[in-house]
Design an enzyme around this catalytic site. Structure first.
Site, PDB file in Angstrom:
ATOM      1  N   ASN A  25      -5.335  -4.519  -5.729  1.00  0.00           N
ATOM      2  CA  ASN A  25      -6.376  -3.773  -6.425  1.00  0.00           C
ATOM      3  C   ASN A  25      -7.545  -3.497  -5.483  1.00  0.00           C
ATOM      4  O   ASN A  25      -7.832  -4.254  -4.566  1.00  0.00           O
ATOM      5  CB  ASN A  25      -6.820  -4.461  -7.721  1.00  0.00           C
ATOM      6  CG  ASN A  25      -7.306  -5.881  -7.578  1.00  0.00           C
ATOM      7  OD1 ASN A  25      -6.791  -6.660  -6.789  1.00  0.00           O
ATOM      8  ND2 ASN A  25      -8.303  -6.235  -8.379  1.00  0.00           N
ATOM      9  N   CYS A  58      -0.997  -3.193 -16.488  1.00  0.00           N
ATOM     10  CA  CYS A  58      -1.782  -2.554 -17.547  1.00  0.00           C
ATOM     11  C   CYS A  58      -1.058  -1.292 -18.024  1.00  0.00           C
ATOM     12  O   CYS A  58      -0.075  -0.851 -17.423  1.00  0.00           O
ATOM     13  CB  CYS A  58      -3.186  -2.231 -17.038  1.00  0.00           C
ATOM     14  SG  CYS A  58      -3.263  -0.846 -15.868  1.00  0.00           S
ATOM     15  N   GLU A  79      -0.623  -1.876  -8.550  1.00  0.00           N
ATOM     16  CA  GLU A  79       0.638  -1.157  -8.719  1.00  0.00           C
ATOM     17  C   GLU A  79       0.492   0.306  -8.302  1.00  0.00           C
ATOM     18  O   GLU A  79       1.382   0.871  -7.670  1.00  0.00           O
ATOM     19  CB  GLU A  79       1.113  -1.221 -10.184  1.00  0.00           C
ATOM     20  CG  GLU A  79       1.335  -2.624 -10.689  1.00  0.00           C
ATOM     21  CD  GLU A  79       0.105  -3.255 -11.342  1.00  0.00           C
ATOM     22  OE1 GLU A  79       0.296  -4.062 -12.258  1.00  0.00           O
ATOM     23  OE2 GLU A  79      -1.042  -2.942 -10.934  1.00  0.00           O
ATOM     24  N   CYS A 103      -5.633   0.153  -9.355  1.00  0.00           N
ATOM     25  CA  CYS A 103      -4.821  -1.028  -9.620  1.00  0.00           C
ATOM     26  C   CYS A 103      -3.833  -1.249  -8.473  1.00  0.00           C
ATOM     27  O   CYS A 103      -3.449  -0.307  -7.772  1.00  0.00           O
ATOM     28  CB  CYS A 103      -4.047  -0.854 -10.922  1.00  0.00           C
ATOM     29  SG  CYS A 103      -5.088  -0.729 -12.385  1.00  0.00           S
TER      30      CYS A 103
END
Length: 154
Positions: free
Chosen positions: A48, A102, A61, A59
C-alpha cells in the site's frame, strides 16, 4: 472458503509479508502487502502507498496488478496472497488477524481474472503466525461485473 497451506502458498504469503514491510502507511499505520503468482510461477508484489490526499492512496493489490500490467502480464495472474496488519513500534506490520482484499481490490482482481479466463485463488494471511484462509475470488465477489459484461473476452 478453505484452509490450505503448502509450499507454494507459503512462498506467496512470505512474498506478501516481505512487501508489507515496505508499506508507505504514515496515516493509517496499517501495512499491507500483496503477492501475485503468475502463470509461469513467477511472483509480482505490491504494497500500500498512502498519500496525504487520502483519495490518491493505492492498495497493495492494485499496485501489484498495475506492476503486472506494466509488464504486459495482467492476464497471467493465477492466485494472490494478501497480508496486512497494524504497524508496530518497530515500523513493521504485526498481528495475527487475517485480512482479505477490500471491495475495490476485489473488483480490480476480477478484471485480471476475467481477462485471464480463470477464478483466482485468494490467500489471506497475517504478518505473524501460520494461519491462512483461501477463497476463490468468485466467493469474495459474487455476481461480479467485468470485461465479459462489456463484450471483452480473455
Amino acid at each position: 472458503m478453505f484452509v490450505r497451506m503448502d509450499d507454494r502458498v507459503s512462498e506467496l504469503i512470505e512474498a506478501a509479508r516481505a512487501a508489507a514491510r515496505h508499506a508507505h502507511a504514515p496515516y493509517s499505520r496499517y501495512g499491507v502487502g500483496a503477492a501475485l503468482r503468475m502463470a509461469d510461477g513467477g511472483i509480482v508484489t505490491g504494497t500500500n502507498f498512502e498519500n496525504a490526499s487520502y483519495g490518491l492512496s493505492l492498495c497493495a493489490e492494485t499496485v501489484a496488478l498495475a506492476t503486472a500490467n506494466a509488464q504486459g502480464r495482467l492476464r497471467e495472474v493465477v492466485e494472490v496472497a494478501v497480508v496486512a496488519g497494524p504497524i508496530g513500534a518497530d515500523g513493521l506490520p504485526a498481528g495475527d488477524v487475517l485480512a482479505s482484499p477490500c471491495g475495490r481490490c476485489r473488483q480490480m482482481l476480477n478484471e485480471s481474472a476475467q481477462l485471464g479466463g480463470r477464478d483466482l485463488l485468494v490467500h489471506c494471511g497475517a504478518p505473524d503466525g501460520d494461519a491462512v484462509v483461501t477463497y476463490r475470488l468468485s466467493e469474495l465477489l459474487p455476481h461480479s461485473f467485468g470485461p465479459r459484461d462489456l463484450g471483452v473476452e480473455g
